[in-house]
Design a protein around this motif. Sequence first.
Motif, mmCIF file in Angstrom:
data_model
loop_
_atom_site.group_PDB
_atom_site.id
_atom_site.type_symbol
_atom_site.label_atom_id
_atom_site.label_comp_id
_atom_site.label_asym_id
_atom_site.label_seq_id
_atom_site.Cartn_x
_atom_site.Cartn_y
_atom_site.Cartn_z
ATOM 1 N N ASP A 53 0.854 -1.191 0.000
ATOM 2 C CA ASP A 53 0.000 0.000 0.000
ATOM 3 C C ASP A 53 0.885 1.235 0.000
ATOM 4 O OD1 ASP A 53 0.617 0.847 2.748
ATOM 5 O OD2 ASP A 53 -0.699 -0.760 3.407
ATOM 6 N N GLY A 54 0.249 2.376 -0.234
ATOM 7 C CA GLY A 54 1.000 3.625 -0.244
ATOM 8 C C GLY A 54 0.123 4.798 -0.587
ATOM 9 N N ALA A 55 0.637 5.976 -0.279
ATOM 10 C CA ALA A 55 -0.094 7.206 -0.568
ATOM 11 C C ALA A 55 0.890 8.353 -0.729
ATOM 12 C CB ALA A 55 -1.080 7.522 0.557
ATOM 13 N N LEU A 56 0.518 9.291 -1.586
ATOM 14 C CA LEU A 56 1.252 10.547 -1.727
ATOM 15 C C LEU A 56 0.348 11.655 -1.218
ATOM 16 C CD1 LEU A 56 2.809 10.135 -5.278
ATOM 17 C CD2 LEU A 56 4.020 10.131 -3.097
ATOM 18 N N VAL A 57 0.962 12.642 -0.554
ATOM 19 C CA VAL A 57 0.218 13.776 -0.020
ATOM 20 C C VAL A 57 0.617 15.010 -0.821
ATOM 21 C CG1 VAL A 57 -0.216 15.195 2.026
ATOM 22 C CG2 VAL A 57 0.170 12.728 2.272
ATOM 23 N N PHE A 58 -0.378 15.780 -1.219
ATOM 24 C CA PHE A 58 -0.150 17.010 -1.974
ATOM 25 C C PHE A 58 -0.728 18.185 -1.207
ATOM 26 C CE2 PHE A 58 0.086 13.662 -5.053
ATOM 27 C CZ PHE A 58 1.119 14.051 -5.890
ATOM 28 N N LYS A 59 -0.025 19.298 -1.265
ATOM 29 C CA LYS A 59 -0.519 20.561 -0.724
ATOM 30 C C LYS A 59 -0.736 21.435 -1.949
ATOM 31 C CE LYS A 59 0.379 23.641 3.086
ATOM 32 N NZ LYS A 59 1.310 23.955 4.174
ATOM 33 N N GLY A 60 -2.001 21.618 -2.303
ATOM 34 C CA GLY A 60 -2.284 22.224 -3.598
ATOM 35 C C GLY A 60 -1.832 21.246 -4.662
ATOM 36 N N LYS A 61 -0.953 21.677 -5.558
ATOM 37 C CA LYS A 61 -0.420 20.786 -6.598
ATOM 38 C C LYS A 61 0.992 20.311 -6.297
ATOM 39 C CE LYS A 61 -3.218 22.569 -10.360
ATOM 40 N NZ LYS A 61 -3.233 22.994 -11.750
ATOM 41 N N LYS A 62 1.532 20.686 -5.129
ATOM 42 C CA LYS A 62 2.916 20.360 -4.767
ATOM 43 C C LYS A 62 2.979 19.125 -3.883
ATOM 44 C CE LYS A 62 4.690 24.132 -6.609
ATOM 45 N NZ LYS A 62 5.603 24.085 -7.709
ATOM 46 N N LEU A 63 3.961 18.268 -4.136
ATOM 47 C CA LEU A 63 4.189 17.088 -3.310
ATOM 48 C C LEU A 63 4.543 17.531 -1.895
ATOM 49 C CD1 LEU A 63 4.461 13.971 -3.282
ATOM 50 C CD2 LEU A 63 6.884 14.302 -3.814
ATOM 51 N N ALA A 64 3.846 16.957 -0.893
ATOM 52 C CA ALA A 64 4.064 17.365 0.490
ATOM 53 C C ALA A 64 4.348 16.190 1.426
ATOM 54 C CB ALA A 64 2.846 18.135 1.005
ATOM 55 N N GLY A 65 4.180 14.947 0.971
ATOM 56 C CA GLY A 65 4.425 13.807 1.846
ATOM 57 C C GLY A 65 4.172 12.499 1.131
ATOM 58 N N GLY A 66 4.450 11.435 1.833
ATOM 59 C CA GLY A 66 4.212 10.116 1.276
ATOM 60 C C GLY A 66 4.604 9.036 2.253
ATOM 61 N N ASN A 67 3.981 7.874 2.115
ATOM 62 C CA ASN A 67 4.362 6.707 2.912
ATOM 63 C C ASN A 67 3.959 5.454 2.150
ATOM 64 O OD1 ASN A 67 1.582 5.819 3.940
ATOM 65 N ND2 ASN A 67 1.668 7.971 4.517
ATOM 66 N N PHE A 68 4.789 4.427 2.281
ATOM 67 C CA PHE A 68 4.625 3.219 1.483
ATOM 68 C C PHE A 68 4.998 1.994 2.299
ATOM 69 C CE2 PHE A 68 5.688 6.806 -1.098
ATOM 70 C CZ PHE A 68 4.713 6.766 -2.079
ATOM 71 N N THR A 69 4.333 0.893 1.999
ATOM 72 C CA THR A 69 4.675 -0.399 2.573
ATOM 73 C C THR A 69 4.925 -1.352 1.409
ATOM 74 O OG1 THR A 69 3.261 0.024 4.486
ATOM 75 C CG2 THR A 69 3.926 -2.261 4.096
ATOM 76 N N VAL A 70 6.056 -2.037 1.452
ATOM 77 C CA VAL A 70 6.454 -2.974 0.407
ATOM 78 C C VAL A 70 6.294 -4.399 0.932
ATOM 79 C CG1 VAL A 70 8.396 -3.769 -1.009
ATOM 80 C CG2 VAL A 70 8.067 -1.324 -0.594
ATOM 81 N N ASP A 71 5.732 -5.267 0.105
ATOM 82 C CA ASP A 71 5.550 -6.677 0.431
ATOM 83 C C ASP A 71 6.841 -7.428 0.107
ATOM 84 O OD1 ASP A 71 4.851 -9.328 0.714
ATOM 85 O OD2 ASP A 71 3.285 -9.292 -0.825
ATOM 86 N N MET A 72 7.680 -7.623 1.107
ATOM 87 C CA MET A 72 8.985 -8.256 0.894
ATOM 88 C C MET A 72 8.860 -9.722 0.472
ATOM 89 S SD MET A 72 11.033 -5.787 1.253
ATOM 90 C CE MET A 72 12.620 -6.616 1.224
ATOM 91 N N THR A 73 7.725 -10.355 0.761
ATOM 92 C CA THR A 73 7.540 -11.756 0.360
ATOM 93 C C THR A 73 7.349 -11.895 -1.143
ATOM 94 O OG1 THR A 73 5.129 -11.757 0.645
ATOM 95 C CG2 THR A 73 6.452 -12.267 2.596
#
Length: 188
Positions: A53-73
């Motif tokens: 899963d994952g998400a990007l955060v935008f403030k207006g049209k500018k990138l402001a954050g993000g977090n991701f989980t990778v399935d190592m299996t």
Amino acid sequence: MKNLKTIAVAFLTLVSFAVNAQTTKKVNVEKSKIEWIGKKVTGQHNGTINLKDGALVFKGKKLAGGNFTVDMTSINTTDLEGGMKGKLDGHLKSEDFFGVESHPTSTLVFKTIADKGDNVYTVTADLEIKGKTNPIVFDMTVNKDTASAKLIVDRAKYDIKYGSGSFFDNLGDKTIYDEFELNVTLSF
């Protein structure tokens, strides 16, 4: 006149809120991909790994954050077939490398973002692999509903020792380089 001032203040507040509003865009894990490249003295191997899963955060049209989980299996070698592929996939999942039985996921959390212009951002994030967290810096390009980045990860920082010249002497042509590459394409 008092009504005009009230309307003007309300309008400016609304515009300011709209410009500064944060929007979280969930990443489509089915359409996104992570490709890896690991190199050794005698060549290289490549493959894929899936986002959980994952998400990007935008403030207006500018990138402001993000977090991701990778399935190592989901580690998958794509340059080999048959028994050699199975052997390498198994080895990468073992405690020699990513230890996916005890560490089935890895995470990436954006900490700071600098706008370089032209939809390119320098991201400083915390990358967690095998229960160890270290900062990583990379550039991310955002275009409409996609984003891409190339991350260079030093596996020695995550105590992944197998075949590493940082931990063992006299490996010769059996040396596997510490840095591996992740080419990430996100769809949201």
